[in-house]
Each structure stands twice: as structure tokens, then as C-alpha cells.
Design a protein around this motif. Structure first.
Motif, PDB file in Angstrom:
ATOM      1  N   UNK A   1       0.842  -1.195   0.000  1.00 57.90           N
ATOM      2  CA  UNK A   1       0.000   0.000   0.000  1.00 57.90           C
ATOM      3  C   UNK A   1       0.876   1.243   0.000  1.00 57.90           C
ATOM      4  N   UNK A   2       0.297   2.316  -0.526  1.00 57.53           N
ATOM      5  CA  UNK A   2       0.961   3.613  -0.584  1.00 57.53           C
ATOM      6  C   UNK A   2       0.142   4.581   0.258  1.00 57.53           C
ATOM      7  N   UNK A   3       0.815   5.344   1.109  1.00 54.67           N
ATOM      8  CA  UNK A   3       0.144   6.309   1.978  1.00 54.67           C
ATOM      9  C   UNK A   3       0.593   7.704   1.556  1.00 54.67           C
ATOM     10  N   UNK A   4      -0.391   8.526   1.176  1.00 55.23           N
ATOM     11  CA  UNK A   4      -0.066   9.851   0.628  1.00 55.23           C
ATOM     12  C   UNK A   4      -0.177  10.947   1.683  1.00 55.23           C
ATOM     13  N   UNK A   5      -0.432  10.594   2.925  1.00 53.18           N
ATOM     14  CA  UNK A   5      -0.550  11.613   3.978  1.00 53.18           C
ATOM     15  C   UNK A   5       0.826  12.055   4.463  1.00 53.18           C
ATOM     16  N   UNK A   6       0.806  13.041   5.366  1.00 57.51           N
ATOM     17  CA  UNK A   6       2.060  13.506   5.956  1.00 57.51           C
ATOM     18  C   UNK A   6       2.347  14.948   5.585  1.00 57.51           C
ATOM     19  N   UNK A   7       3.462  15.439   6.058  1.00 56.92           N
ATOM     20  CA  UNK A   7       3.834  16.832   5.826  1.00 56.92           C
ATOM     21  C   UNK A   7       5.342  16.972   5.872  1.00 56.92           C
ATOM     22  N   UNK A   8       5.834  17.912   5.119  1.00 54.43           N
ATOM     23  CA  UNK A   8       7.278  18.109   4.998  1.00 54.43           C
ATOM     24  C   UNK A   8       7.903  18.507   6.320  1.00 54.43           C
ATOM     25  N   UNK A   9       7.128  19.138   7.220  1.00 56.85           N
ATOM     26  CA  UNK A   9       7.721  19.625   8.469  1.00 56.85           C
ATOM     27  C   UNK A   9       8.208  18.466   9.352  1.00 56.85           C
ATOM     28  N   UNK A  10       7.696  17.270   9.108  1.00 56.74           N
ATOM     29  CA  UNK A  10       8.205  16.106   9.843  1.00 56.74           C
ATOM     30  C   UNK A  10       9.703  15.903   9.606  1.00 56.74           C
TER      31      UNK A  10
END
Lengths: 266, 266, 266
Positions: free
Chosen positions: C179-188
Motif C-alpha cells: 500500500x501507498x500512503x499519501x498523507x504527511x507533511x514536509x515539516x516532519x
């Protein structure tokens, strides 16, 4: 001169220097986060089986003797040698060298493995290394600043490197030139790690710029102004909230903020 | 009696006791920051080549066996001996001694190098040390408080020291006198390090006061009330924000806040 | 499928899995706090004299090679063996294995002591382990995602385990399903420890659920969505404040929030 300090900060942001840190366990997380906030790439690579090679691949090496396990001591000898072979800048933070004889002995031995680029301590630590009488309590300097510049210059000439002493006034010198930074806030002494974070920043700035004297001044100025701004932010008079703002303000630091700098060039 | 607890806090603020900590790597930063917030001077000096001398120079020694590397174990033997030679108070935090046999063995061996002043654990840990059946899961106590006071008194008499067990009700006893503290909040169990921070505070208070029984009660009361106030601050019901407020509230702790104390003297 | 991820989160909350971590000193506090916020019980038990027995008592073992002291290396061999004897899930975080040869050698040796359940790294690390050319800088991946899924599948088949690569798109595969997860943010990427915290969460989820593929996907989705929500909270665009919100948002994570998931099943 101050525009050169601004250029130093910009270089960190633009080149993402890779900074290796062999540092104490108390504030290692803070050091990593402040380097990231400044735009550098921290790598807390300290295992004795790894450091000799790794120190040859980085842009700067930060050494902090705060919690010097036997393995860390060995790693520091190896890393200083590795970094020296490539001419990578080596930044030493002589934590508690005034209170604990082994710290000072280790530092003097490290100096035989390679050339420090910068030694950054509080004034008590700098005086202790310079062989001047110092007032310390554990990791804290109780020194009021007498003979500060002279002690720094003495150590800079003896070690052939830039020396910086933090305190109410920060002092930076390469033995000839010097500057005094009047920024900062007392609340930086009420959290753990302000000195370590400043040292890590010095490494970050040296990793992105060739002039170690200016890099050190720029890093300490960045730290001090970020401290002022963090304290001015909501709740920033309390140490828990202040720490959060401090990292935020490092990430926001820019030309405009650096204009708060009260730097005296000598 | 409660005014004596207030005096204990004031003494920390006025004398800036130097506290040496040999503690786990998970919460060492929190322990340093809470000691600073309370007015003490933390020095996380744990290298085996340094501790024997350093433990003779401090006002209190805090030992926490949470992540007991081989070097830390050796350092603890040396530091207990050093502190004992000078009569400096030794505060033991027997983290996870109910779940991990080596922790308990090390503690029993440490006890042969010098006299503990205070043993402060959660109730599961105290019971395990006292040889009473305890319910634990890793570092957590699942104990509901049955036989709490009896277990504490048993251990206090066996070790000849003050014993404190934290939990919904905190228990402090020197084997004869005892007190129960009903303050605190459940959210302290949802962050890591609340127990360690409480132990570090006990060391700070013992470093500034001669009465270990009152110092321990005052430190645990300070921690519990700071927890209540931190939870009441904006966003304090969430663990990340709560941690920030907790340090802030320790720095603000004063006579007025300590009046929230619900302490029962037995 | 997404409802199964929600069930994975609920199981963590309901069963309080005990997670042993042998992890780096930089982010060990963050890993403990995020596990607590998620509902797990962390135990950073890493002493070489303790781990063999302890790893047989836990619900999952998290190994992170970020700061691999000699003692930690020894502890990992012992813990992998102990966990394997009981069939406890083992989650490996191969930090910096692309930049530092000893990391990769240690991992390959660890693999001979027991079977990994999940390997979770950034794409550069996964590629390096899979023997595919990778672009890295210190602990960071500079890889843009080319050949990501193929590299993960290759490694999953070679090691017979679930493999996850974090990045702009997170990839999870057991060699067949993915599976591919497209969530998240660059600030991580602008705080230290986001990868470590994600790895610790994977261990927490595997400790509460039997399906390692779904557990890993659920843990990474939880982390990514918490990152999005933390950034949206007041001040969350700055790294210091973001870190505080991140722990808060993990503690608040629920079915409703997980519906933000943009998961593609392959």
C-alpha cells in the motif's frame, strides 16, 4: 562587519552542512533539533566503530565532553584524527572542564590528535583551560567576566584556534581580532543545554563557511537573538515554554532579526 | 507541619544545591530541566572515570537504574562510595526493579557501598524491593495501593532510610513517621519521566535541607501540585502540552500554590 | 481495507502492548512519549545484562541502530534471540545504514540471530539494505522515490518480512501485497526523530495486532495524519511548537481523524 554575519547564516540555509556530533546524552536531542532549525543536517554518530570514517565525510565535527563515557572518549580520539585528515572543522565544547580534572586531561590529549578550529565554553571553562583561576559550580560558571577577553586571547594563542566564551557578554577571538556580543537573556541559563545548543550551532556555521571567527560570532549572535525573541513570545518567561519558542525562533531567524545584534568589534 | 514543606522549597531556591545524577537516557533531559526549574543546579556526571571525586563535591546524588549500562553500574558503585565518605545524601530510584532481576541485584549490591538516604519508587517497585508481592508491567506499577504503607515501612526499616512510593496517593515514611499526599493527576502517567523527575526533585530538596523525610514529602508535593496546575493550564489535558506546562509550573511553584496540598500526617 | 487500520489503532488502545526499545539516545525520549500517547507501554530496556530475559516478556521489540554503542550492539544480538524464542515481533529501524557500513553489517548479522517482522526506514536506507543504489546524506534520504516499491518488495522477499519506506509517499509491502500512503507533511523532516517515532509506533501496533502488514500501515498512517493535524494547530508551522502538537495529536488520534487517510492498496 555585521552583514558578513548575515551571510554566514544564509550559507547554512543554502548548503545544509552535515554536522557530526559526539555529545552528551542530556541535551543531544536539543542539539539535533536546533541544527535542523538552523538549516543544517545533524548526525549524532558517536559509536567508536563508526566515527573514524564518518568524520571524514562531514562538513564539521562537534565534540562535547559533558557525559564522557569510555566509548565516547575513544570515539573522540578517532573522530578528531579522521576530521583532521580531511581538514574538516572541529568544534570543542569543554563542558565542566573546570570542575572535573578528567575533562581537562581528555581535552589536552585530544589536542594531540588534531587541531581544534573553535573552542566554545562558558567563561569558567575557558579560564580553566587557559590556566587562569576560575569560579565554577558543576557545569555552571560563576565568573562575572573579569579578565574575560584576556583569558580568551591567551587560550586562542595557545591552541591556535578561535575561542569563544559565553556569558552575559559573549566574547569571540582568534587571538588577534575579537568581538563582544551584548545580546541574549538570563533565561537561557534556566534551561539545560543552551551552551550545548550554541556549540552545535557554531559547528553548523563553521560547516557552511570558511571563516571560523565570523562563523562563531554569527552562530552565537543567532543563538542570543533567538533567545531574546523566544522570551518575548507568549509565555516565554517560563522555561518550559521558552524552550519551545527557542527552536521556533531559530527556524525563523533572518536578516531582519539579526539587525538586533549589538556587536562590538575590537 | 505544612509550613515546613514550604521552607524546604524555599531552601532549594536560596541555596542552589548541586545535584549529581546518574540516570537513564530516556528522561535525563527532563530531570535536568526540572531541577533547574526548581532552583537546583544539575550535573549529569556519570562517567566512571569522574564520579568518585565528583560525588564528594555535590550536595546530593541521584541514582536511577532505568537504563543501567555496564559503565553506569560501575559508576554507581564509585559514586555511592564517594558520596558516603562525605555524608552527602543519596537518593535511589529503583526503576523497573520488579520486572528485571538485575536491577534488584544491583540495588542490593549498591546498598553495601553506602547508605541510601531515600528510596523513591512507584508502589510496585517499592513492594518488589521490600519482598512483598507486586503487580508490574515493564516500568509501570499495576498495584492498586493495598498494603502500601506497610510495605514502605518495612523497606524503610530494612534499609534504614526514608522510603517514598508514588501513585494515586503518594506515601512517605522513615519507618516511624509517615505522610500521605493526595495531590496529583493521572496525566502524569501518560508522559514518560514523571517518576524520574520526582526522584530528581527529591534529590534537589535533600541537597538543600537536612531532614530527608520532610524534603521527600516537599518534593513529591511540589511535583504533584505542579502536575495539577499544568493540567489546568490551556491545552494541559494533552500530554505534549502538559509536559511544557509542567516545567513552567515547577518554576512558578510558591507558598500560595503549595497551599493546595492535601497532606495527611500519620 | 481502511477500517482494518482503525481496528489496529483500537487494539493498541485496548491492550496496552509492552514495547521494548533499544534505540538511539537522540530521540529515545520522543519514542517513549509517542508510545505512551498512542496507548502502548514503552520500556527502554537496553542493558546487555538484562535484554535476553526481558525481550521474552514483551509484546514487541523495537531496534534502532542510530547511535549503536558497543553495548547496544551486543544487547541487540541478545534481544533478537530472546524475542525470537517467544515469537515476539521484531521491528528494525536501519538508521543511516546507507552512509555507515557498520550499521549495515550489524543488521546483516542481527538477521542471523532471528527473523525481523518489519524493517522500516527511509527510502535511502531501504535501498541501501536492498543493494540498490541510494542517495543519502548522513541520516537523511535524498532519494526522490524512483524504484521505491520495487526496492521495498525486493528487500521484503529477501528478508521474508514486511518492509516500509517512509518519504513523501510511504510504502508498505510484505513482498506480495503493498500500500501507498499519501498523507504527511514536509515539516516532519525538520524535527529530529520523526522516523524513529514512526518506527516505535510500528512496534507498538505490531505488539497489539497479529497482522504485521496492516499494523505497519496503520502506524505510519497514524503518524502521518498526526503530523498533518499538528501542523494545522496554532503555531504548528514552526518546528518547536510542531513537536508539542505532534504528541498531542497522537493522543487524540481516532477513527474520525484516520478518515483523512489517502491509502492506495496495490
Amino acid at each position: 562587519m555585521n552583514h558578513k554575519l548575515i551571510e554566514c547564516l544564509k550559507a547554512v540555509r543554502q548548503t545544509t552542512p552535515l554536522v557530526q556530533a559526539i555529545t552528551n546524552y542530556v541535551t543531544v536531542n536539543d542539539c539535533a533539533n536546533i541544527l535542523l532549525a538552523a538549516g543544517a543536517s545533524p548526525a549524532m554518530c558517536e559509536a567508536s566503530d563508526e566515527v573514524f570514517e564518518f568524520s571524514q565525510m562531514v562538513n564539521a565535527l562537534y565534540l562535547n565532553v559533558g557525559t564522557l563515557t569510555k566509548e565516547q572518549e575513544m570515539s573522540m580520539y578517532l573522530a578528531v584524527r579522521g576530521a583532521s585528515l580531511k581538514g574538516n572543522p572541529i568544534i570543542l565544547d569543554p563542558v565542566a572542564c573546570g570542575a572535573i580534572p578528567r575533562k581537562k586531561e581528555t581535552i589536552e590529549r585530544l589536542h594531540k590528535f588534531g587541531q581544534f578550529t573553535v573552542i566554545k565554553g562558558n567563561l569558567g571553562e575557558i579560564k580553566a583551560l587557559a590556566g587562569v583561576e576560575a569560579k565554577v559550580r558543576g557545569v555552571d560558571s560563576l565568573d562575572e567576566g573579569e579578565d574575560g577577553l584576556e583569558s580568551c586571547k591567551k587560550l586562542a594563542q595557545e591552541y591556535g584556534c578561535v575561542v569563544a566564551a559565553t556569558g552575559k557578554t559573549d566574547i569571540v577571538t582568534n587571538g588577534q581580532r575579537a568581538c563582544l556580543i551584548e545580546n541574549g537573556t538570563e533565561i537561557l541559563t534556566r534551561i539545560t543545554g543552551a551552551g550545548c545548543m550554541a556549540g552545535a550551532l557554531v559547528a553548523g556555521f563553521c560547516g557552511a563557511n570558511n571563516d571560523a571567527f565570523l562563523s562563531t560570532a554569527a552562530a552565537l549572535l543567532t543563538m542570543s537573538i533567538a533567545g531574546e525573541l523566544a522570551q518575548e513570545a507568549p509565555g516565554g518567561d517560563l522555561p518550559g515554554t521558552f524552550r519551545v519558542h527557542l527552536i521556533d525562533q531559530i527556524s525563523l531567524m533572518d536578516e531582519e532579526a539579526l539587525k538586533r545584534g549589538r556587536v562590538q568589534w575590537l
